[in-house]
Design a protein around this motif. Structure first.
Motif, short mmCIF file in Angstrom:
data_model
loop_
_atom_site.label_atom_id
_atom_site.label_comp_id
_atom_site.label_asym_id
_atom_site.label_seq_id
_atom_site.Cartn_x
_atom_site.Cartn_y
_atom_site.Cartn_z
N GLN A 108 0.83 -1.21 0.00
CA GLN A 108 0.00 0.00 0.00
C GLN A 108 0.86 1.26 0.00
N GLU A 109 1.92 1.24 0.79
CA GLU A 109 2.81 2.41 0.87
C GLU A 109 3.44 2.71 -0.48
N THR A 110 3.79 1.66 -1.22
CA THR A 110 4.52 1.86 -2.48
C THR A 110 3.59 2.00 -3.69
N LEU A 111 2.53 1.20 -3.74
CA LEU A 111 1.66 1.17 -4.90
C LEU A 111 0.45 2.09 -4.77
N GLY A 112 0.13 2.53 -3.55
CA GLY A 112 -1.12 3.22 -3.32
C GLY A 112 -2.21 2.21 -3.00
N ASP A 113 -3.42 2.67 -2.85
CA ASP A 113 -4.50 1.78 -2.40
C ASP A 113 -5.15 1.09 -3.60
N ARG A 114 -4.50 0.07 -4.12
CA ARG A 114 -4.98 -0.67 -5.29
C ARG A 114 -6.04 -1.70 -4.90
N LYS A 115 -6.82 -2.13 -5.90
CA LYS A 115 -7.68 -3.29 -5.71
C LYS A 115 -6.82 -4.53 -5.54
N VAL A 116 -7.26 -5.45 -4.69
CA VAL A 116 -6.53 -6.71 -4.51
C VAL A 116 -7.54 -7.81 -4.24
N GLU B 243 -11.15 -22.79 1.50
CA GLU B 243 -10.77 -21.81 0.48
C GLU B 243 -11.57 -20.52 0.67
N THR B 244 -10.84 -19.39 0.61
CA THR B 244 -11.47 -18.08 0.76
C THR B 244 -10.96 -17.15 -0.33
N ILE B 245 -11.88 -16.48 -1.02
CA ILE B 245 -11.54 -15.49 -2.03
C ILE B 245 -12.11 -14.16 -1.56
N TYR B 246 -11.24 -13.19 -1.31
CA TYR B 246 -11.65 -11.93 -0.67
C TYR B 246 -11.26 -10.76 -1.58
N GLN B 247 -12.26 -10.14 -2.22
CA GLN B 247 -12.03 -8.99 -3.09
C GLN B 247 -12.12 -7.72 -2.26
N THR B 248 -11.08 -6.92 -2.30
CA THR B 248 -11.03 -5.72 -1.46
C THR B 248 -10.00 -4.75 -2.03
N THR B 249 -9.51 -3.86 -1.20
CA THR B 249 -8.38 -3.00 -1.53
C THR B 249 -7.24 -3.33 -0.58
N LEU B 250 -6.06 -2.81 -0.84
CA LEU B 250 -4.94 -3.07 0.06
C LEU B 250 -5.25 -2.55 1.47
N SER B 251 -5.86 -1.36 1.57
CA SER B 251 -6.20 -0.83 2.90
C SER B 251 -7.28 -1.69 3.57
N VAL C 133 -3.53 -11.14 -5.66
CA VAL C 133 -3.66 -10.72 -7.06
C VAL C 133 -4.01 -9.23 -7.02
N ILE C 134 -3.12 -8.40 -7.56
CA ILE C 134 -3.19 -6.96 -7.36
C ILE C 134 -3.40 -6.25 -8.70
N GLU C 135 -4.29 -5.27 -8.68
CA GLU C 135 -4.58 -4.48 -9.87
C GLU C 135 -3.35 -3.69 -10.33
N GLY C 136 -3.08 -3.72 -11.62
CA GLY C 136 -1.98 -2.93 -12.16
C GLY C 136 -2.37 -1.46 -12.30
N LYS C 137 -1.38 -0.63 -12.51
CA LYS C 137 -1.64 0.80 -12.71
C LYS C 137 -2.35 0.99 -14.05
N SER C 138 -3.40 1.80 -14.07
CA SER C 138 -4.12 2.02 -15.31
C SER C 138 -3.26 2.82 -16.29
N ARG C 139 -3.52 2.61 -17.58
CA ARG C 139 -2.75 3.34 -18.59
C ARG C 139 -3.02 4.84 -18.51
N ASP C 140 -4.26 5.20 -18.15
CA ASP C 140 -4.58 6.63 -18.00
C ASP C 140 -3.73 7.25 -16.90
N GLU C 141 -3.61 6.51 -15.78
CA GLU C 141 -2.81 7.01 -14.66
C GLU C 141 -1.35 7.13 -15.06
N THR C 142 -0.85 6.13 -15.78
CA THR C 142 0.54 6.16 -16.24
C THR C 142 0.75 7.33 -17.18
N HIS C 143 -0.21 7.56 -18.08
CA HIS C 143 -0.09 8.65 -19.05
C HIS C 143 -0.08 10.00 -18.33
N ARG C 144 -0.95 10.15 -17.32
CA ARG C 144 -0.99 11.42 -16.57
C ARG C 144 0.33 11.67 -15.85
#
Length: 278
Positions: free
Chosen positions: A174-182, A193-201, A219-230
């Motif tokens: 979270q500190e390095t990537l920001g609050d991504r979906k995970v 078995e447990t599958i938990y969709q949330t954010t890093l926070s 499994v962590i969401e990658g940075k969006s291309r829009d965010e990278t472009h900005r």
């Protein structure tokens, strides 16, 4: 004739998740090289496999690889299995495969269960483009470098983690990537078995309140291309347009090509760049 190395995928939880091909190979091999023979004997007993075993793990992976290669050169067929999943993925089998090729030993892989792919398909995140990181390094400097690389990653990311390190890893992510979906996957294919969709926070809050147990795949969401472009635009706009133009002119670009490149970098039209320059 030389023997061969067979990479045999074994279940990651449910013992029924093993192919007939793997079972036949384990029965017919001259020797099974297992990461932990005490763990693997449960699998062999379940399917009444009597093939002799030897240990091949992180702490003997070089010396034992030489011994196994010698036996294959003498004609033995060896099946390599890990504690769970596919050998050579976050596993010392990677070393044995490399050394086999160097020695001219034939290697084949028998596909089957793999925790990273199972978690990815369950994640609900993008699956077309992904990268596998496995366990983060123990060395602090190396870990910082890897996390910095992941912070720029636009593909879905897959990591492994043990329960006693989970909270620390989530905090570092979270500190390095920001609050991504995970998507946090626990005890895949097993009874609990447990599958938990949330954010890093959200995951940090959850596992602060609930003690982590079992083996985890993140499994962590990658940075969006829009965010990278900005971010790229923001980086370029720290330069004046004149400095930006000079950057490309110094690389040997013609003025028109440099103007076009500056416009693309800054999200502007070439006409707007021209007007500001004059």
């Amino acid at each position: 004739m030389q023997g061969m190395l067979y990479l045999c995928a074994t279940p990651i939880g449910n013992l029924e998740d093993i192919t007939a091909h793997v079972l036949d190979t384990l029965r017919e091999a001259d020797l099974i090289a297992a990461e932990d023979t005490r763990n693997s004997i449960k699998l062999l007993n379940r399917f009444e496999i009597k093939t002799p075993m030897t240990s091949y793990h992180e702490y003997n992976k070089y010396d034992k690889a030489n011994d196994l290669i010698r036996q294959m050169e003498e004609g033995k067929n060896i099946a390599l299995i890990t504690d769970a999943g596919t050998p050579a993925i976050s596993d010392p089998g990677e070393v044995l495969v490399k050394m086999c090729y160097e020695a001219g030993i034939t290697v084949t892989s028998l596909p089957g269960a793999c925790a990273s792919i199972t978690a990815l398909t369950l994640s609900g995140l993008g699956t077309r483009r992904f990268c596998f990181e496995g366990f983060l390094p123990n060395d602090k400097k190396e870990k910082r470098e890897v996390l910095a690389e992941l912070s720029r990653e636009s593909r879905t990311m897959i990591l492994y983690e043990a329960p006693h390190h989970l909270l620390k890893t989530l905090a570092e992510l979270q500190e390095t990537l920001g609050d991504r979906k995970v998507t946090v996957c626990r005890e895949l294919t097993k009874k609990y078995e447990t599958i938990y969709q949330t954010t890093l926070s959200g995951a940090i809050i959850h596992f602060t309140e609930t003690e982590p147990k079992g083996e985890f795949v993140l499994v962590i969401e990658g940075k969006s291309r829009d965010e990278t472009h900005r971010e790229q635009i923001a980086a370029w706009t720290k330069l004046s347009i004149e400095e930006h133009m000079q950057y490309y002119l110094d690389q040997g670009m013609e003025k028109k090509e440099a103007m076009k490149a500056v416009a693309q970098d800054r999200g502007m039209t070439k006409r707007e760049i021209y007007q500001q320059l004059i």
